[in-house]
Design a protein around this motif. Sequence first.
Motif, short mmCIF file in Angstrom:
data_model
loop_
_atom_site.label_atom_id
_atom_site.label_comp_id
_atom_site.label_asym_id
_atom_site.label_seq_id
_atom_site.Cartn_x
_atom_site.Cartn_y
_atom_site.Cartn_z
N VAL A 43 37.17 42.11 40.86
CA VAL A 43 37.93 41.52 41.98
C VAL A 43 37.97 42.48 43.17
O VAL A 43 37.94 42.06 44.32
CB VAL A 43 39.36 41.16 41.51
N LEU A 44 38.00 43.77 42.87
CA LEU A 44 38.08 44.77 43.93
C LEU A 44 37.08 44.47 45.03
O LEU A 44 37.42 44.48 46.21
CB LEU A 44 37.80 46.15 43.32
N LEU B 48 49.23 40.45 48.48
CA LEU B 48 48.95 40.68 47.06
C LEU B 48 47.50 40.28 46.81
O LEU B 48 47.13 39.12 47.01
CB LEU B 48 49.89 39.85 46.19
N LYS B 49 46.71 41.24 46.41
CA LYS B 49 45.30 40.94 46.20
C LYS B 49 45.11 39.98 45.03
O LYS B 49 44.20 39.18 45.01
CB LYS B 49 44.53 42.24 45.97
N LYS B 50 46.00 40.10 44.06
CA LYS B 50 45.99 39.16 42.94
C LYS B 50 47.37 38.56 42.81
O LYS B 50 48.35 39.30 42.68
CB LYS B 50 45.64 39.86 41.64
N ASN C 193 46.98 45.65 40.80
CA ASN C 193 47.25 44.88 39.58
C ASN C 193 47.10 45.79 38.37
O ASN C 193 46.02 46.32 38.14
CB ASN C 193 46.26 43.70 39.51
N ALA D 158 49.71 38.22 38.02
CA ALA D 158 48.61 38.64 38.89
C ALA D 158 47.36 37.83 38.60
O ALA D 158 46.75 37.28 39.50
CB ALA D 158 48.34 40.12 38.71
N GLU D 159 46.97 37.78 37.32
CA GLU D 159 45.73 37.07 37.04
C GLU D 159 45.80 36.11 35.86
O GLU D 159 44.87 35.36 35.65
CB GLU D 159 44.56 38.05 36.85
N GLY E 201 42.86 49.27 42.30
CA GLY E 201 42.32 48.81 43.58
C GLY E 201 42.70 47.38 43.92
O GLY E 201 42.54 46.95 45.06
N ASP E 202 43.18 46.63 42.96
CA ASP E 202 43.66 45.27 43.21
C ASP E 202 45.18 45.21 43.28
O ASP E 202 45.74 44.12 43.41
CB ASP E 202 43.21 44.32 42.10
N HIS F 121 43.66 47.75 37.12
CA HIS F 121 42.96 47.55 38.39
C HIS F 121 43.78 48.09 39.57
O HIS F 121 44.33 47.32 40.35
CB HIS F 121 42.68 46.07 38.60
N SER G 72 51.42 42.35 39.72
CA SER G 72 50.79 42.97 40.88
C SER G 72 51.84 43.30 41.92
O SER G 72 52.90 42.67 41.98
CB SER G 72 49.72 42.05 41.49
N VAL G 73 51.56 44.31 42.69
CA VAL G 73 52.33 44.62 43.90
C VAL G 73 51.27 44.92 44.98
O VAL G 73 50.09 44.98 44.67
CB VAL G 73 53.28 45.83 43.70
N ARG H 252 45.55 56.83 43.77
CA ARG H 252 45.54 56.00 44.98
C ARG H 252 44.78 56.68 46.12
O ARG H 252 43.98 56.06 46.82
CB ARG H 252 46.99 55.72 45.39
N GLY I 110 40.64 36.48 37.20
CA GLY I 110 40.32 37.73 37.88
C GLY I 110 39.25 38.51 37.15
O GLY I 110 38.11 38.08 37.06
N GLY I 111 39.62 39.67 36.62
CA GLY I 111 38.64 40.51 35.94
C GLY I 111 38.48 41.84 36.64
O GLY I 111 39.31 42.21 37.47
N ASN J 155 48.78 34.93 40.90
CA ASN J 155 48.54 33.61 40.33
C ASN J 155 49.83 32.89 39.96
O ASN J 155 49.94 32.26 38.92
CB ASN J 155 47.60 33.71 39.12
#
Lengths: 482, 482
Positions: free
Chosen positions: B157-158, A186-188, B389, B430-431, B386-387, B384, B353-354, B237, B153-154, A190
């Motif tokens: 992050v990518l 999981l890139k993110k 998220n 996630a963040e 790419g994250d 996001h 997130s996944v 994707r 995050g924000g 928390n």
Amino acid sequence: MSRNDDFCAAARSLLGERGFTTDPELVDPWLTDWRGRYTGRAIGMASPASTAEVAALVKLAREQGVPIVPQGGNSGMSGGATPDASGDALVLSLRRMNRITRLDPDAREAVCEAGVILQTLHEAVAPHGLRFPLTLGGKGSATIGGLIATNAGGTQVLRHGSMRAQVLGLEAVLADGSVFDALVPLKKDNRGFDLKQLLIGSEGTLGIVTGATLRLLPALADRVVMWAGLPDVRTARRLLIHAEKMAGDALEGFEVMPRHSLNAVLAHNPRARAPLAQPHEWNALIELVADSATAATLADRAQAVLESAFEAGLVEDAAIAMNDAQAEEFWALRDEIAPAERAIGPAMQHDISVPVASMADFVAETLPLVEARFPGCTAVAFGHLGDGNVHYHVLAPAGAPRGEWEATQGKEISQFVHDLVTQWGGSISAEHGIGQMKVGELARLGDPVHLAILRNVKQALDPQGLLNPGKLVPLAPAPASH
Amino acid sequence: MSRNDDFCAAARSLLGERGFTTDPELVDPWLTDWRGRYTGRAIGMASPASTAEVAALVKLAREQGVPIVPQGGNSGMSGGATPDASGDALVLSLRRMNRITRLDPDAREAVCEAGVILQTLHEAVAPHGLRFPLTLGGKGSATIGGLIATNAGGTQVLRHGSMRAQVLGLEAVLADGSVFDALVPLKKDNRGFDLKQLLIGSEGTLGIVTGATLRLLPALADRVVMWAGLPDVRTARRLLIHAEKMAGDALEGFEVMPRHSLNAVLAHNPRARAPLAQPHEWNALIELVADSATAATLADRAQAVLESAFEAGLVEDAAIAMNDAQAEEFWALRDEIAPAERAIGPAMQHDISVPVASMADFVAETLPLVEARFPGCTAVAFGHLGDGNVHYHVLAPAGAPRGEWEATQGKEISQFVHDLVTQWGGSISAEHGIGQMKVGELARLGDPVHLAILRNVKQALDPQGLLNPGKLVPLAPAPASH
């Protein structure tokens, strides 16, 4: 003995003939670390084939109070995978768990069991146009699990970070035999502090790494390797800053070598050639790389880095490798320093770091202090200037007897070097870990607050103290700081 | 009351008039989280001016058994900085500790006290040709300490990672009042597991972050912002993978928005303009950036990304921002989604997130499940990609009464979404962290092994449970997993 016999019988029953042995011919080679500094004894060696087997084995060991020493390729530098002399501990080899279970080129991820050998991973991802951005001398034996447990470094940390930065997901067996499963990347995420981070670099004292999801990068489409002659180490630092500004993300390697180290290599290997016509007090080996998206401009950028460095008075002379063979020759000069200096005579070697910004000053100021304190010795530093990490060797006076000199002088020399490093705010273990080799020095020099956290976390996650006892965590309270 | 009076008197004596108050006019604004979901009470608010004062205050609180709720800009999303209703806790504001104590352009490092506001840091480093590579909506109030405590995050992050990746060094006050000092940035340091990592993302439950050394990057020399119209989220994707291959490190942002979200923004903000002539089911906002070393080729690379994406059938239409103003307009469309959808009506928002590789499938497969389960609701995901998220919003049926709908329907909807996320191996935070908002869901859905480690480490580092009680760590044992 009967308790041990019981344990061995149960372990054999659990793991089968391939999974457990007490045969000295099979076990003994793994009871000495590869540098030959430590030799221990063991109740036996387990080689489980799956995470479930590791978990069952840990539960069994816990029930019977048997300490466990996890082991990957047994190529660590600090004795972290070698059991003690008591013979009470079990060596737990992860080498049978050597499958790459998933390789996703789109996601640029590989899921590896702990026993996958680093070089095997390199070779597996290359056909997909990918690379794993960490390598080191022991790549033919070092395993993914060991690299994670020691947070291994290497020559690409400058750009890509150490093993910690490559781990997207992790699986480990904890002291109670439960499986910590965080393999899904999981890139993110928390959901609290990142538990993966606790296991990375814990040297098997908090859990046994059984698998990991690792990040991959696009294969290199081009590289340029350069050699620069420099008047002093502080200029090397200025050249590094210059190269970072000019080359940006293309800068993948920046290694420095003093004249002494290059001379040692040239003397040791008759086929080695000096890249530059004249000798220089210091040398820098610089590698720029590009993937297919940036390859077109790489040669120009390399040229620009050197030309402007000349104009700025940062280099005395420089050469760009004409082809891959010459690039490999440049790197071989760097990689042969350690064996070349060992050939000269005995030496005390130190794997230390200080802040990147301080390293040039540290080298310039402390090498003379070491030589003044230990007359006849030669102090040499070389390596990863861009990481604030050098290999800091103190070579014995000419003719000093190998073995005896280290035994009589070594401890005092290392303590002197470690004291200097600590005064400069640095680390007595940059990339090799603490293992059993430095556990005393960590207790002597570690910040009491740091040591208290190490101990408290160790106690929380391994209350019986069965995971790699005697390694990393100085269990006795440290002396009060002054 | 007298115990509280004693504590307040001692705290005031320790910190002075500026450092401690019980004045409701001064304290009350900080007792409600900025989303207005949680309101607590407090014994008072401390505003120490130094790490030493924080340490002394923590010791005092510990002696008297007073819980501490650390607080930065109070702009967290999960109620993590809001005290409970008991009135027993002290709010510890870090906002007075707002100095950037060192800025080293060569080393690209800034040392900040915890209370430095993110935007202040951005503005301080810009004149040096540098940038801090993390930003988010609350940058005018969010503090460095809070960003670290929540591992913020924000949108960058990518490429650059979350706050964890920006922290080179850290200082914190622990539960016993000792100071964990790891401010000195060591790029390589293997003296055991990395204790910094424990504090990052711990939401004030293991220690109070008082300062940090942060990494800086070269300022951007150029950027290209593109908008692409896409037929579906799975194509998004594929476009992401394509852009990663073509643009390499230049890819700094990749955000996706469904047609519904863009329409909401266009309806909400009359000055907003759609970047493309025709509507598309999905939209991607793509940003490529370059520093001075790579700026020359950026426009060509951006053009090449889009042209080849067209050829590969990945985009239906696309536009490149002609100038910075237009680039900002593109980003404004993305940033206004949340307020625009709030204007439509009540919604349950989820920060989930996944794995990056699964996100497109997750969105495509689960949005219809949510809408089928809660008839009349509209499920929307954006953000996001790419994250891995996205912000996953479930909008109420038209006309649903604001407040009442969330109160009666919200919990069931969120549990349904969180169940789906968990089935897909994802994270329910996630963040934004766990705070008090998700602590029940973490207890319900968390892996029992993860939860046990969280609890054990919490117990080890804060045995009295005085640091931010009720946040993040579900202290009651989780129900057995099925």
